[in-house]
Enzyme design. Structure first.
Site, PDB file in Angstrom:
ATOM      1  N   LYS A  88      30.496  38.707  79.824  1.00 27.74           N
ATOM      2  CA  LYS A  88      30.850  37.375  79.336  1.00 27.74           C
ATOM      3  C   LYS A  88      32.163  36.918  79.977  1.00 27.74           C
ATOM      4  CE  LYS A  88      32.071  34.838  75.206  1.00 27.74           C
ATOM      5  NZ  LYS A  88      32.173  34.783  73.756  1.00 27.74           N
ATOM      6  N   GLU A 102      35.622  48.203  82.849  1.00 29.75           N
ATOM      7  CA  GLU A 102      34.510  49.116  83.158  1.00 29.75           C
ATOM      8  C   GLU A 102      33.477  48.431  84.050  1.00 29.75           C
ATOM      9  OE1 GLU A 102      35.757  48.355  80.261  1.00 29.75           O
ATOM     10  OE2 GLU A 102      36.040  50.135  79.002  1.00 29.75           O
ATOM     11  N   GLY A 147      29.713  38.369  72.326  1.00 30.81           N
ATOM     12  CA  GLY A 147      29.103  39.424  73.144  1.00 30.81           C
ATOM     13  C   GLY A 147      27.994  40.166  72.418  1.00 30.81           C
ATOM     14  N   ARG A 148      28.246  40.534  71.169  1.00 32.74           N
ATOM     15  CA  ARG A 148      27.240  41.334  70.444  1.00 32.74           C
ATOM     16  C   ARG A 148      26.067  40.498  69.946  1.00 32.74           C
ATOM     17  NH1 ARG A 148      32.183  41.298  68.364  1.00 32.74           N
ATOM     18  NH2 ARG A 148      32.617  40.329  66.342  1.00 32.74           N
ATOM     19  N   GLU A 156      31.648  46.241  64.895  1.00 29.09           N
ATOM     20  CA  GLU A 156      32.586  45.371  65.610  1.00 29.09           C
ATOM     21  C   GLU A 156      32.728  44.050  64.849  1.00 29.09           C
ATOM     22  OE1 GLU A 156      32.064  43.638  69.814  1.00 29.09           O
ATOM     23  OE2 GLU A 156      33.297  45.378  70.238  1.00 29.09           O
ATOM     24  N   HIS A 164      14.965  66.816  61.780  1.00 30.69           N
ATOM     25  CA  HIS A 164      15.228  68.202  62.181  1.00 30.69           C
ATOM     26  C   HIS A 164      16.686  68.411  62.554  1.00 30.69           C
ATOM     27  CE1 HIS A 164      11.010  69.429  62.053  1.00 30.69           C
ATOM     28  NE2 HIS A 164      10.784  68.157  62.346  1.00 30.69           N
ATOM     29  N   LYS A 210      42.800  49.064  75.136  1.00 23.13           N
ATOM     30  CA  LYS A 210      42.593  48.561  76.507  1.00 23.13           C
ATOM     31  C   LYS A 210      43.939  48.406  77.203  1.00 23.13           C
ATOM     32  CE  LYS A 210      38.572  45.498  75.880  1.00 23.13           C
ATOM     33  NZ  LYS A 210      38.128  44.110  75.922  1.00 23.13           N
TER      34      LYS A 210
HETATM   35  O1  F6P Z   1      35.719  45.338  74.212  1.00 19.98           O
HETATM   36  C1  F6P Z   1      34.772  44.810  73.345  1.00 19.98           C
HETATM   37  C2  F6P Z   1      33.988  43.735  74.020  1.00 19.98           C
HETATM   38  O2  F6P Z   1      34.776  42.598  74.131  1.00 19.98           O
HETATM   39  C3  F6P Z   1      32.707  43.437  73.286  1.00 19.98           C
HETATM   40  O3  F6P Z   1      32.876  42.568  72.231  1.00 19.98           O
HETATM   41  C4  F6P Z   1      31.870  42.908  74.387  1.00 19.98           C
HETATM   42  O4  F6P Z   1      30.503  42.881  74.052  1.00 19.98           O
HETATM   43  C5  F6P Z   1      32.202  43.880  75.489  1.00 19.98           C
HETATM   44  O5  F6P Z   1      33.582  44.130  75.319  1.00 19.98           O
HETATM   45  C6  F6P Z   1      31.921  43.432  76.874  1.00 19.98           C
HETATM   46  O6  F6P Z   1      32.591  42.245  77.182  1.00 19.98           O
HETATM   47  P1  F6P Z   1      32.182  41.386  78.430  1.00 19.98           P
HETATM   48  O7  F6P Z   1      30.775  40.933  78.243  1.00 19.98           O
HETATM   49  O8  F6P Z   1      33.143  40.252  78.475  1.00 19.98           O
HETATM   50  O9  F6P Z   1      32.293  42.263  79.648  1.00 19.98           O
END
Ligand code: F6P
Length: 550
Positions: free
Chosen positions: A204, A210, A261-262, A347, A378, A518
């Site tokens: 987003k 990452e 995002g979620r 979250e 199990h 972060k």
């Molecule tokens: O760090 C949490 C977060 O902001 C989530 O809410 C989000 O889904 C994820 O990181 C990834 O964010 P982005 O889509 O901006 O890379």
């Protein structure tokens, strides 16, 4: 404008719930509740689009539910829901609306419809274009899609693609890379051919460390392997079109800041789903979610399933004191559902201040965890049956099992797989039954042969074989896991989170809690290289020294 609503703990209903808990609620016993009310199953079975939920094994009685409805009323829950659906700025700390429901509304029926449908049409046309040559021999014909994203830009699409494998295009494999641990990306790169791979960089913000790091490494790998056509092999799904352009991606499917995002799998972030399943199935997923949206928006309180789930969550968390719930989907395809729900629930509702920034004096998000049935049985079901904590369990059962390429299996194997499905169901049903009924020491004693052990007296063995029972659960039943039913199931969980979050008076749509770590990791990265630990706390300093081998 949303009028201000009282905080849940300042309502008359909250006080009534406390009183009710002290008087009866603490001791509710499911076996007694069933004995007292022969219509309990009937009156506590809720039907929503695609999903039926039996909540008769929930730890509540008529009075609990009446007080919970009063709570919803006093907290003006319906007003908060309607404000959200209208697009008001309900995400106060970020000054944004929350409109993921608009992403699945038919044309013209929700805010931003023109923008939403323009991108949807574009994205689905692209998915169908890729599908037309998927698995083909020519360079540029796509065999593998690699989605690079994390959190909401990974969990939703991954969970859905896995769940709907029976509907997927067999000529296109989907991979999901999220972890900054290079093993994740390297493991996928080993399996794919640059000439036939489409990378989807999903973020987003297009700034998430990452994702950016993995995307850069993937691009380097692509170039090293002789790849030239970045424009064809890299696309972005993002609300930061400039960021994607700066990365060198020209084909971008956008979305908007009012999509959290979620909650974003319905947006361009769902591109891997559309690629895997095709446009028709993607639209069916949206339709299922929209049907649940309508139910949430208009079903009367008494029959509103997301409302009851959210009310139950508040009752369990704040009065019964349950700290977690276990999700047990009896469908192997849903093995990532617990992980997906962890982000959605924790979250969203893992917050410690109310909308006005005031510290809370009551608990919020429960811990969500789980595994598909029967594997969990199990592993940790021992604790659910006989441990000292009470953990409500949510069973998700499917009447039928659509199998990919079933026609290619012999009738004998098909019959055996059908039998396995019945066994799966029998297991799920039995667990709910065992949790509720338990087994008394007297019953257990009958099973222990007097000669069972020379060392241990039979009554001690019987005590180990006793189950307390009265362990709560609920059971969701769906005809079959299809794009439409999965869409409805996910939307149901989204709305449930909105209900409990609204009752708790928190902002379910921000996630400041992930920011501190972060920022600190950005400070630590150069220190891992240089070994400079000045100003750090002793534990971190010592750990850096250990990791550097000093
Ligand atoms: O760090 C949490 C977060 O902001 C989530 O809410 C989000 O889904 C994820 O990181 C990834 O964010 P982005 O889509 O901006 O890379």
């Amino acid at each position: 404008m949303i009028s201000s609503s009282p905080r849940c703990d300042q309502t008359v209903a909250w006080a009534a719930l406390s009183g009710h808990y002290q008087a009866h609620g603490a001791d509710l016993d499911l076996r007694t509740l069933f004995a007292e009310d022969p219509r309990r199953v009937e009156s506590l079975t809720f039907e929503a689009p695609e999903v039926v939920v039996d909540m008769s094994r929930v730890h509540w009685d008529v009075a609990t539910r009446r007080h919970l409805l009063d709570l919803a009323h006093e907290c003006r829950l319906a007003e908060r829901r309607d404000a959200l659906l209208r697009g008001e700025l309900v995400n106060g700390s970020e000054g944004r609306a929350v409109l993921h429901t608009a992403l699945r509304a038919p044309r013209g029926q929700a805010p931003f419809s023109d923008e939403v449908h323009a991108v949807l049409d574009q994205m689905l046309a692209f998915a169908d274009e890729v599908k037309a040559s998927a698995g083909g021999p020519n360079p540029g014909d796509i065999h593998d899609v690699v989605n690079i994203g994390i959190g909401g830009s990974d969990l939703g699409p991954q969970m859905v693609v896995m769940a709907l494998e029976a509907f997927a295009n067999p000529r296109l494999r989907c991979h999901f890379v999220s972890n900054i641990d290079g093993q994740d990306l390297a493991g996928v790169l080993r399996q794919v051919d640059p000439k036939h791979t489409l990378f989807v960089v999903a973020s987003k913000t297009f700034t998430t460390q990452e994702t950016m790091v993995n995307a850069r490494t993937a691009r380097q790998w692509f170039l090293d392997q002789g790849g030239t056509d970045i424009a064809r092999h890299f696309v972005a799904t993002t609300s930061n079109v400039e960021g994607a352009a700066a990365f060198g991606i020209t084909r971008t499917f956008g979305f908007w800041d009012w999509v959290g995002g979620r909650f974003s799998l319905w947006s361009a972030i769902g591109l891997p789903i559309a690629l895997a399943l095709g446009s028709q199935h993607f639209r069916a997923l949206l339709d299922g979610a929209h049907a649940m949206d309508q139910h949430f928006a208009s079903a009367p309180s008494e029959a509103n399933l997301p409302l009851w789930l959210g009310l139950m969550d508040v009752w369990y968390r704040n009065f019964k004191g349950y700290t977690s719930r276990c999700v047990a989907p009896y469908h192997h395809g849903l093995r990532r559902l617990p992980a997906y729900l962890q982000q959605l629930v924790m979250e969203s509702n893992g917050k410690g201040v109310d909308r006005h920034g005031q510290p809370l004096t009551y608990a919020t998000s429960e811990v969500v965890w789980g595994e598909p049935g029967v594997n969990g049985q199990h592993a940790f079901f021992q604790m659910l049956h006989q441990g000292t904590d009470v953990i409500p369990v949510e069973f998700i059962l499917f009447k039928g099992l659509p199998l990919r390429d079933a026609g290619q299996l012999s009738p004998a194997v098909q019959a055996m797989l059908h039998r396995q499905h019945q066994m799966l169901l029998a297991n799920g049903l039995a667990q709910a039954q065992a949790l509720m009924w338990g087994k008394t020491t007297e019953q257990a004693a009958h099973e222990v042969a007097p000669t069972a052990s020379k060392e241990v007296p039979p009554e001690i063995i019987a005590r180990h074989r006793t189950f307390p029972g009265n362990r709560p659960s609920l059971t969701m039943v769906i005809d079959a896991l299809t794009p439409r039913s999965l869409g409805a199931l996910i939307a149901l969980h989204e709305h449930r989170v909105l209900v409990s979050g609204a009752l708790w008076g928190i902002n379910s749509f921000d996630q400041w809690g992930v920011e501190l770590g972060k920022a600190m990791s950005n400070d630590l990265l150069p220190r891992l290289d240089s070994g400079d630990v000045s100003g750090l706390d002793p534990a971190t300093a010592a750990m850096i020294a250990r990791l550097r081998g000093a």
